[in-house]
Design an enzyme around this catalytic site. Structure first.
Site, mmCIF file in Angstrom:
data_model
loop_
_atom_site.group_PDB
_atom_site.id
_atom_site.type_symbol
_atom_site.label_atom_id
_atom_site.label_comp_id
_atom_site.label_asym_id
_atom_site.label_seq_id
_atom_site.Cartn_x
_atom_site.Cartn_y
_atom_site.Cartn_z
ATOM 1 N N LYS A 1 30.265 39.535 42.636
ATOM 2 C CA LYS A 1 31.452 38.666 42.705
ATOM 3 C C LYS A 1 31.411 37.832 43.987
ATOM 4 C CE LYS A 1 34.137 41.814 39.830
ATOM 5 N NZ LYS A 1 35.204 42.812 39.679
ATOM 6 N N GLN B 1 38.811 46.665 43.191
ATOM 7 C CA GLN B 1 37.811 47.093 42.212
ATOM 8 C C GLN B 1 38.150 48.477 41.647
ATOM 9 O OE1 GLN B 1 35.412 45.122 41.099
ATOM 10 N NE2 GLN B 1 34.502 46.612 39.725
ATOM 11 N N ASP C 1 42.780 39.372 38.544
ATOM 12 C CA ASP C 1 42.259 40.285 37.525
ATOM 13 C C ASP C 1 43.126 40.266 36.267
ATOM 14 O OD1 ASP C 1 39.901 41.733 37.933
ATOM 15 O OD2 ASP C 1 40.840 43.099 39.373
HETATM 16 N N1 GUN Z 1 36.083 47.563 36.979
HETATM 17 C C1 GUN Z 1 35.480 47.237 35.830
HETATM 18 N N2 GUN Z 1 35.838 45.990 35.444
HETATM 19 C C2 GUN Z 1 36.694 45.537 36.370
HETATM 20 C C3 GUN Z 1 37.414 44.312 36.545
HETATM 21 O O1 GUN Z 1 37.356 43.382 35.728
HETATM 22 N N3 GUN Z 1 38.180 44.227 37.662
HETATM 23 C C4 GUN Z 1 38.291 45.230 38.552
HETATM 24 N N4 GUN Z 1 39.092 45.054 39.604
HETATM 25 N N5 GUN Z 1 37.654 46.386 38.432
HETATM 26 C C5 GUN Z 1 36.855 46.526 37.341
#
Ligand code: GUN
Length: 293
Positions: free
Chosen positions: A52, A96, A119
């Site tokens: 990211k 996350q 998100d």
């Molecule tokens: N863990 C797995 N997919 C995601 C996501 O799209 N966002 C976040 N914050 N954690 C994740």
């Protein structure tokens, strides 16, 4: 059979966002800024967050990584979230998942200011999605919709079967595929671990979205001839022939399902690469104050 190429498509979407960022900067606007909070040292999470951050740099966003040890208390994490909520330079941020077991993910998701929740996990943003109001569409559902749209896959009137009811993928995907829009207008069935006739359900799918997190579970006998198959699985399985010691497996047994399908996503190189486009798009929307003004 046509491959839904996440690598090629994500490169196109990212290039489009990059152009917009250049325009914003040229006009003297603020550089979009994404922050990511990573608690603990989960290997897969480390990889995702690093990707990211790297993608932010590539398209000209500012990014900040906030690392916290796995001994972080819920109160400490809530304080960090409040700091990010208040920071005028941060347009959007993510925490996350998964979080260490002693921290309530629901409490954390609710603490993120909805206007910075890129998100799309806050109940307000989920509610807005359900009502068809402007919102941040979560990264994985966004990536899937983008693939369906850019490959001009017909969805109206089709039977879409979603396998898996996770908050992050299965649930939002089922809502989005039944909306009166494109992509959408499907008749949706959502299946889960208690579904009794899972194979028959999958066999009746025109569009099959596998998001159950069980490597190579969906075999050829689950799939109708000509179906569109979207594989959301990204499980690490031990593989000593690889330098990393693991291989990434999807939820679909690609080699036997691919010949039966009209379109199919590979793993890796499919949905996974598209998810980042969702996060970047949402951060751009946040920086433009496009959803909440
Ligand atoms: N863990 C797995 N997919 C995601 C996501 O799209 N966002 C976040 N914050 N954690 C994740």
């Amino acid at each position: 059979m046509q491959l839904l190429d996440g690598k090629a498509l994500s490169a196109i979407v990212k290039a489009e966002i990059k152009v917009q960022v250049e325009q914003i900067k040229a006009a003297g606007g603020k550089t979009p800024h994404l922050a990511a909070v990573l608690v603990g040292d989960n290997g897969a999470s480390e990889t995702y967050v690093a990707s990211k951050i790297k993608n932010c740099e590539e398209i000209g966003f500012k990014s900040t990584l906030v690392r916290m040890p796995d001994t972080t208390s819920e109160a400490e994490l809530l304080r960090e979230i409040e700091k990010l909520n208040q920071d005028p330079d941060v347009d959007g941020f993510i925490v996350q998942l998964p979080l260490p077991a002693h921290i309530s993910e629901n409490r954390i998701m609710e603490a993120v200011a909805p206007e910075k929740d890129v998100d799309g996990f806050h109940p307000i943003n989920v509610g807005r999605m359900c009502k068809g109001l402007p919102t941040y569409i979560s990264a994985t559902p966004f990536g899937i919709l983008e693939m369906l749209e850019r490959y001009k896959i017909q969805t109206a009137g089709k039977h879409c079967v979603v396998v898996g009811r996770s908050q992050i993928v299965g649930l939002p995907m089922s809502v989005l595929m039944q909306r009166n829009t494109y992509p959408g207008n499907c008749t949706v069935t959502i299946c889960h671990s208690r579904t009794q006739n899972l194979k028959e359900m999958c066999q009746s799918a025109d569009i099959l979205i596998a998001a159950l997190g069980r490597p190579e579970f969906i075999t050829a006998d689950y799939v109708k001839e000509g179906a569109v198959v979207i594989d959301v699985g990204i499980t690490r399985v031990a593989d000593l022939t690889k330098k990393s010691g693991f291989a990434i497996k999807g939820d679909v047994k690609f080699d036997e399902v691919a010949p039966k399908s009209s379109f199919i996503t590979p793993v890796p190189g499919g949905v996974g690469l598209m998810t980042i486009c969702g996060l970047l798009t949402n951060t751009l929307l946040a920086s433009k104050k496009a959803i909440y003004g």
